[in-house]
Design an enzyme around this catalytic site. Structure first.
Site, PDB file in Angstrom:
ATOM      1  N   SER A 269       0.874  -1.166   0.000  1.00  0.00           N
ATOM      2  CA  SER A 269       0.000   0.000   0.000  1.00  0.00           C
ATOM      3  C   SER A 269       0.907   1.209   0.000  1.00  0.00           C
ATOM      4  O   SER A 269       2.096   1.108   0.350  1.00  0.00           O
ATOM      5  CB  SER A 269      -0.870  -0.014   1.263  1.00  0.00           C
ATOM      6  OG  SER A 269      -1.443   1.253   1.512  1.00  0.00           O
TER       7      SER A 269
ATOM      8  N   TYR B 171      -1.522  -1.440  11.511  1.00  0.00           N
ATOM      9  CA  TYR B 171      -1.651  -1.651  10.064  1.00  0.00           C
ATOM     10  C   TYR B 171      -0.397  -1.182   9.328  1.00  0.00           C
ATOM     11  O   TYR B 171       0.187  -1.921   8.522  1.00  0.00           O
ATOM     12  CB  TYR B 171      -2.880  -0.919   9.529  1.00  0.00           C
ATOM     13  CG  TYR B 171      -2.941  -0.881   8.025  1.00  0.00           C
ATOM     14  CD1 TYR B 171      -3.181  -2.042   7.288  1.00  0.00           C
ATOM     15  CD2 TYR B 171      -2.723   0.307   7.328  1.00  0.00           C
ATOM     16  CE1 TYR B 171      -3.217  -2.016   5.900  1.00  0.00           C
ATOM     17  CE2 TYR B 171      -2.757   0.337   5.944  1.00  0.00           C
ATOM     18  CZ  TYR B 171      -3.007  -0.818   5.240  1.00  0.00           C
ATOM     19  OH  TYR B 171      -3.031  -0.791   3.868  1.00  0.00           O
TER      20      TYR B 171
END
Length: 279
Positions: free
Chosen positions: A133, A146
């Site tokens: 990401s 995360y």
């Protein structure tokens, strides 16, 4: 010549689902794996084999790879897409949930790679595509667990690329921005459950609203999952793939800001952006 084989994890929705379709259209024999097998039923209509696959279960992962290799030999492309976003303040999120976040996003990816590498190494070729990401390069408040996993996958992938290069195996990183899927809404709901009523509630409501807004189909920063899937397919089919592919609306701009701005300036810019996204 037999079609090359590809295994896509986390293929029940979003990027994984669309990637399975894109790879099949590109001529691969595709296996799509996820825990929610019922969500993958439509893939069968396109000739894709669906598998029950839980990246926290050794038996599930090993049996999936063994099944594919028994039918086709070494897997040509592994797309490590399975993952989720665990948000909440570090203070309030239980360590058990933090461990689960790393178990799914990092350890599952690592174990799937371990399982396919021996066959790829014997064949002298193969490609491991890890979906991280832009969150592996930037950060958000209430996203320590995360982002910790995504930073870990970035570093792990870079090291793996060097150690597998002599064996003819490529390692590629895909860095999407927000996608039009259920991911952001689910992450935001989890955030509010963890920190929506405690000392971090003000931040939590802003970040949750921003996460939900960027994952919807109508937002300026929302990228259709199919766009990311096409980038993954290019990475899978390129003769000499790039080491990483930022993809999605705003991805290049955000990463450029991160490179240019000092940390505290980036903190301010990003927090103001989230406040605007939250409305």
């Amino acid at each position: 010549m037999a079609a090359r084989t590809a295994l896509v994890t986390g293929a029940s929705t979003g990027i994984g689902f669309d990637t399975a379709l894109a790879l099949q259209a590109a001529g691969f024999t595709v296996y799509a794996g996820a825990r929610r097998v019922d969500k993958m039923e439509p893939l069968k209509q396109h000739g894709i084999t669906v598998l029950s696959l839980d990246v926290t279960s050794e038996e599930s992962m090993a049996s999936a790879v063994a099944l594919i290799e028994a039918a086709h030999g070494p897997i040509d492309v592994l797309v490590n897409n399975a993952g989720y976003g665990s948000y909440g303040s570090l203070e309030e999120v239980p360590l058990a949930e933090g461990r689960r976040q790393f178990e799914v996003n990092v350890m599952g990816l690592a174990r799937m790679s371990q399982l396919v590498i021996p066959g790829m190494r014997r064949a002298g070729s193969g490609r491991i595509i890890n979906i991280t990401s832009i969150g592996g390069k930037i950060y958000e408040p209430l996203g320590a667990w995360y982002h910790g996993t995504k930073f870990a996958v970035e570093g792990m992938s870079d090291s793996l690329r060097l150690e597998l290069k002599p064996h003819g195996i490529d390692v590629v990183i895909i860095e999407p921005s927000g996608t039009a899927s259920e991911w952001g809404g689910i992450a935001g709901e989890g955030l509010l459950m963890a920190s929506g009523s405690g000392p971090y509630r003000q931040q939590a409501h802003v970040v949750a609203a921003a996460l939900a807004s960027t994952s919807g189909t109508g937002h300026v920063l929302s990228t259709p999952a199919g766009v990311v899937a096409r980038t993954i397919t290019r990475a899978a089919t390129a003769k000499r793939p790039r080491t990483r592919y930022p993809v999605g609306r705003g991805a290049w701009g955000v990463l450029a800001l991160r490179r240019i701005l000092p940390d505290r300036a980036f903190d301010a810019v990003f927090w103001n952006l989230y406040r605007r996204l939250a409305g």
